[in-house]
Design an enzyme around this catalytic site. Structure first.
Site, short mmCIF file in Angstrom:
data_model
loop_
_atom_site.label_atom_id
_atom_site.label_comp_id
_atom_site.label_asym_id
_atom_site.label_seq_id
_atom_site.Cartn_x
_atom_site.Cartn_y
_atom_site.Cartn_z
N HIS A 37 -8.35 -17.27 1.22
CA HIS A 37 -7.96 -16.02 1.88
C HIS A 37 -7.12 -15.14 0.95
CE1 HIS A 37 -6.93 -14.12 6.06
NE2 HIS A 37 -7.13 -13.20 5.14
N ARG A 66 -12.41 -12.11 8.52
CA ARG A 66 -11.70 -13.09 9.33
C ARG A 66 -12.59 -14.32 9.49
NH1 ARG A 66 -7.87 -10.72 8.06
NH2 ARG A 66 -6.26 -9.73 9.33
N GLU A 116 -7.67 -21.59 9.74
CA GLU A 116 -6.68 -21.51 8.65
C GLU A 116 -5.27 -21.75 9.21
OE1 GLU A 116 -6.75 -17.85 6.44
OE2 GLU A 116 -8.93 -17.83 6.35
#
Length: 378
Positions: free
Chosen positions: A254, A208, A237
């Protein structure tokens, strides 16, 4: 029965149509009007699922085709009587293979052997355990840090984070995001930790974004700290710090967990959970969904060394194919999500059938997750 599914969940339309009427929708953002008559919602990590999204809606079940659940307010779902399922471990193999692809690229570029490096793994769940097993199969030393598991008395030689920072040449993070509490991971890699890393260390974050303090990391890099960085996840993000991207060695949008197998596992896990929830339990064999791989089989002669492993790994997936596109569009609104939505098909190592004339090479490749067999040379 009406089921909303994220449009980027592979096989979701076909699978969930066995259970009801399926509508595919964008995950960011979900149109609230579409929830007005839906019975179930299937999402990915881009959709924030909470009271503001679902209050007053007829949704009875939420599934997320992801291992992580920090985008879901599980406590509120439970309070509201809404069923919930995630897909733990669905993309763990994919993330491990992303880390290997990155490390093998850096090792080739910088001229070092992974056997001479110690890898510190922070977070020893589905990803961390698999990463440890594959590294140790190659004879690479690992150090493990996982305070929750250590406190529970789980099996493992767990060390403190300070010890990993002191001794690890490579530090890779695979934790959930906890913003508070005794096991807080928000900015776990803060400025103090980053400055304390060994000179020339490699820092990897594929869990994360906010586990690593991006501002502190940029400060350290701008000041000339000798550090190689691999970031698949970013604070804020789908926005990201474009200057930071220019400073890291590998930057991707990601997608570490984005193998076709990993996505399919996520979809099938929540499909099976929902089918059980409504009393029509069904099971799906993954190999009935997946297409034939691009490379059917290859032949490997002799033992398995690091350059050969690198060639095999990058034949299946070379992380640089995802680094370059992000650099081209960084800072352009909507492009981060577009890269994820239009992601090129990527397979796992198990899709590659390797015929080896060396028995030890075949055995090691199998331990690493390849589909390898030994056929002695004639």
């Amino acid at each position: 029965m009406k089921i909303l599914v994220d449009e980027n969940m592979p096989y979701a339309r076909d699978l969930f149509s066995r259970l009801g009427e399926v509508t595919a929708v964008p995950g960011r953002p979900i149109a609230v009007a579409q929830l007005a008559d839906a019975d179930a919602l299937m999402v990915r990590s881009v959709t924030k699922v909470n009271e503001s999204l679902l209050a007053g809606k007829p949704i009875k079940f939420v599934g997320t085709a992801t291992a992580g659940t920090d985008h879901v307010d599980e406590a509120w779902l439970k309070q509201a009587g809404i069923g919930f399922s995630a897909a733990p471990g669905c993309n763990a193999i994919a993330v491990v293979e992303y880390v290997f692809s990155s490390l093998l690229m850096l090792a080739e570029r910088d001229g070092f052997s992974l056997h001479d490096r110690t890898v510190g793994i922070v977070g020893v769940g589905n990803v961390g355990r698999r990463l440890q097993a594959r590294l140790e199969a190659l004879g690479i030393k690992t150090l493990l840090c996982d305070p929750p598991r250590a406190d529970r008395g789980d099996e493992g030689d767990f060390r403190s984070l300070d010890e990993l920072v002191q001794h690890a040449d490579i530090l890779t993070f695979h934790t959930p995001l906890f913003k508070d509490g005794p096991y807080k991971t928000l900015h776990l890699a803060d400025e103090k930790l980053i400055r304390s890393l060994k000179p020339g260390a490699i820092l990897i974050n594929a869990c994360r974004g906010a586990v690593v303090d991006n501002t502190a990391l940029l400060t350290c890099l701008n000041e000339g700290q000798k550090l190689s960085v691999v970031l698949d996840v970013w604070e804020g993000e789908p926005e990201l710090n474009v200057e930071l991207l220019t400073k890291v060695d590998i930057g991707t949008p990601h997608i570490a967990g984005y193998t076709l197998e990993g996505k399919a596992r996520g979809t099938t896990q929540v499909f099976e959970a929902y089918s059980k929830f409504i009393g029509h339990e069904q099971h799906v064999a993954l190999d009935t969904l997946l297409p034939a791989p691009e490379f059917g089989r290859i032949t490997l002669h002799g033992p398995l060394d690091q350059p050969t492993l690198k060639r095999l790994v990058h034949l299946v997936y070379d992380v640089r194919r995802d680094d370059a596109p992000l650099r081209k569009v960084a800072g352009i609104p909507g492009e981060f999500d577009k890269l994820r939505k239009n992601y090129l098909e990527r397979r796992e190592w198990s899709s590659l059938y390797v015929i080896c004339d060396d028995a030890s090479a075949a055995s090691l490749l199998c331990k690493l997750g390849f589909n390898a067999v030994h056929h002695p040379a004639r």
